[in-house]
Design a protein around this motif. Sequence first.
Motif, PDB file in Angstrom:
ATOM      1  N   TRP A   1    -102.013   5.254  50.996  1.00 63.98           N
ATOM      2  CA  TRP A   1    -101.877   6.673  50.722  1.00 63.98           C
ATOM      3  C   TRP A   1    -102.220   7.016  49.277  1.00 63.98           C
ATOM      4  O   TRP A   1    -101.973   8.144  48.830  1.00 63.98           O
ATOM      5  CB  TRP A   1    -100.440   7.129  51.019  1.00 63.98           C
ATOM      6  N   SER A   2    -102.769   6.085  48.538  1.00 63.76           N
ATOM      7  CA  SER A   2    -102.945   6.264  47.098  1.00 63.76           C
ATOM      8  C   SER A   2    -103.912   7.392  46.742  1.00 63.76           C
ATOM      9  O   SER A   2    -103.887   7.891  45.619  1.00 63.76           O
ATOM     10  CB  SER A   2    -103.415   4.954  46.453  1.00 63.76           C
ATOM     11  N   ARG A   3    -104.770   7.793  47.670  1.00 56.96           N
ATOM     12  CA  ARG A   3    -105.716   8.879  47.386  1.00 56.96           C
ATOM     13  C   ARG A   3    -105.228  10.230  47.920  1.00 56.96           C
ATOM     14  O   ARG A   3    -105.937  11.222  47.822  1.00 56.96           O
ATOM     15  CB  ARG A   3    -107.088   8.551  47.979  1.00 56.96           C
ATOM     16  N   ARG A   4    -104.027  10.245  48.484  1.00 60.70           N
ATOM     17  CA  ARG A   4    -103.501  11.478  49.069  1.00 60.70           C
ATOM     18  C   ARG A   4    -102.584  12.219  48.091  1.00 60.70           C
ATOM     19  O   ARG A   4    -102.048  11.645  47.152  1.00 60.70           O
ATOM     20  CB  ARG A   4    -102.693  11.144  50.325  1.00 60.70           C
ATOM     21  N   LEU A   5    -102.412  13.492  48.372  1.00 63.86           N
ATOM     22  CA  LEU A   5    -101.385  14.292  47.728  1.00 63.86           C
ATOM     23  C   LEU A   5    -100.196  14.280  48.676  1.00 63.86           C
ATOM     24  O   LEU A   5    -100.291  14.726  49.820  1.00 63.86           O
ATOM     25  CB  LEU A   5    -101.884  15.716  47.496  1.00 63.86           C
ATOM     26  N   ALA A   6     -99.058  13.729  48.205  1.00 60.82           N
ATOM     27  CA  ALA A   6     -97.914  13.498  49.078  1.00 60.82           C
ATOM     28  C   ALA A   6     -96.820  14.534  48.839  1.00 60.82           C
ATOM     29  O   ALA A   6     -96.484  14.846  47.687  1.00 60.82           O
ATOM     30  CB  ALA A   6     -97.352  12.100  48.849  1.00 60.82           C
TER      31      ALA A   6
ATOM     32  N   ALA B   1     -94.766   2.584  44.098  1.00 64.33           N
ATOM     33  CA  ALA B   1     -95.060   1.154  43.994  1.00 64.33           C
ATOM     34  C   ALA B   1     -96.379   0.800  44.665  1.00 64.33           C
ATOM     35  O   ALA B   1     -97.060  -0.151  44.249  1.00 64.33           O
ATOM     36  CB  ALA B   1     -93.922   0.346  44.618  1.00 64.33           C
ATOM     37  N   ASP B   2     -96.761   1.573  45.688  1.00 63.38           N
ATOM     38  CA  ASP B   2     -97.995   1.301  46.416  1.00 63.38           C
ATOM     39  C   ASP B   2     -99.210   2.000  45.806  1.00 63.38           C
ATOM     40  O   ASP B   2    -100.285   2.025  46.409  1.00 63.38           O
ATOM     41  CB  ASP B   2     -97.851   1.729  47.881  1.00 63.38           C
ATOM     42  N   GLY B   3     -99.041   2.600  44.631  1.00 66.78           N
ATOM     43  CA  GLY B   3    -100.200   3.110  43.908  1.00 66.78           C
ATOM     44  C   GLY B   3    -100.447   4.590  43.981  1.00 66.78           C
ATOM     45  O   GLY B   3    -101.471   5.067  43.472  1.00 66.78           O
TER      46      GLY B   3
END
Length: 424
Positions: A384-389, A407-409
Motif C-alpha cells: 500500500w506504499s503508493r496509496r493515500l490511506a 512500518a510497511d513503507g
Amino acid sequence: MNTVNDTYHSLLARHDAMRLRRRLFSSSGAGRQAAEGAGAEGATEAAPQQPYDGAADQRVITDHLELVTPFEDLIGHLYDAMFAHWPFLRRLFPESMEFQRKRLEAAFRYLIENLHDPDAVAATFTRLGRDHRKLGVRPAHYRAFEASLCEALRRTAGPRWNEGMERAWVRMLRFAVAAMVEGAEAALGEPAAWHATVTGHDLRRADLAVLRVRPHEPYPYRAGQYASVASPHLSQAWRQYSIACAPRPDGELEFHVKLTGRGGVSEALVARTRVGDVLRLGPPGGTMTLDDDDPAHDLLLVAGDTGWAAVKALLQELAAHRVAQRDVHLFLGVRHPSALYDTESPAELRRRYPWLRVTQVIGEGPGPGEFGALADVVAGHGDWSRRLAFVSGPPAMTAPLVARLAADGVPAGRIRHDPLPDRA
C-alpha cells in the motif's frame, strides 16, 4: 442549571462579538494608523522574540518525569487547587471529571513527546483553542490553570522539585496556551458552538443509534471531519463523533453513536435523545479529508466499527467528484458479524460504486468475509506504499494498522487518521 449555562454562554457570545467589533474597527484606516503610530515608539524598546527551544525544555521535563508520574495524582492536585482558589471555574467542566482527567493526561503526554517540534505543537493547540471557545474558556482561565499546575507540581514531586524544572513546565504550558489563544482569536468571526435540532433518531442496535441533525446556522465542514457533540442532558460534557455524510444541500448532518458507558454523552445520545431535541456542536476538526489538488494517488479506505461514519462521508464525496482513474479499496472491519450496521453488503457497495473494491473483515467468526486482525488482513492484501490511506475506527482496531502501514513503507504524510479518544 441549563438556564444558568445558557445565560453564561450568551454573555460570552456578546463578549466575543464586542472583541470582534473592536478588531474590525482597529483594522480600518484611522484605527490602523493610530495603532501603528502608538506602537512604533514602543517597538524599539521590546526585545525581539526568540523562537521557543522546545527540545531543551523537553530534556529537562523528561529527565525528571518520574517525580510527577503517573499523572493521576498530579491532575487530581491540579483540579483540587483550581476549584479551591477559583470555585466559579467548576461550571466550565462536566459533573463527572473522569473523562476530562483522561483528556488532560493525553494532552500532557502529547506535549512532552512532541515538544522538540514546536511547529507541530503550535498547529495542534491552535486548533484546540478554536475548539475550546465552545466551553467558554478565556485567557484569564489559562492563568488560573498555570498557577494551579505549579502548585500541583510542587505538591506531587515533593522536596526534589526545583525552580529549573518548574520553569520548563511553565514555558511548555505558556507556549501551548499562546497557540490556543491565537486559535480562539482567529475564530471570533464564527460561532463558538452551533445549535442543531435532531431530525432523526434511528436505533440500529440496542447499543447504536444513527442521528440526523440540522444546524440552525450553516456548519462549515468537509467530508471525513468530526464534530464535538454535547447533549442538553449533560452540562459541559462533549464527545467527538465523525460526521457520516458529505456536505448536503439541506445542511443536515449524520452521526453514528455507539453506547460505550453509562451516564455519559453516548448514553444520552443513544437512549435519551428524541426528535426535536437541540444538541450543541463544536467547530469541525480532523485531517481525514480528500486533497482537491492531488487526485493522482489511489486510495486505501479502512473502517473499523463506527469508523464507517467517516468513510461513508468520503465515499459520498468521491462519488460526487469522481476521478475515473482513481482506484479505491475499502476494508470494512468488525469484531463479529452482529456488529455490522448501516453498511450495505460488499456486493451492494460494488454495484453502487463500480470503481470500488470491498473486503469485509471479521475478527471473530463465523461470518461472511475474511477472518483475522484488521491490520493483518489489510497488510496481507499487498503493498500500500503508493496509496493515500484513510483509517477510521476505535483505537484498539486502528492503532495497530496505522503502525503497520508506517512500518510497511506508507509515508506518514499519506496516512490520514484522526485518533478520536474512547467516548463515554
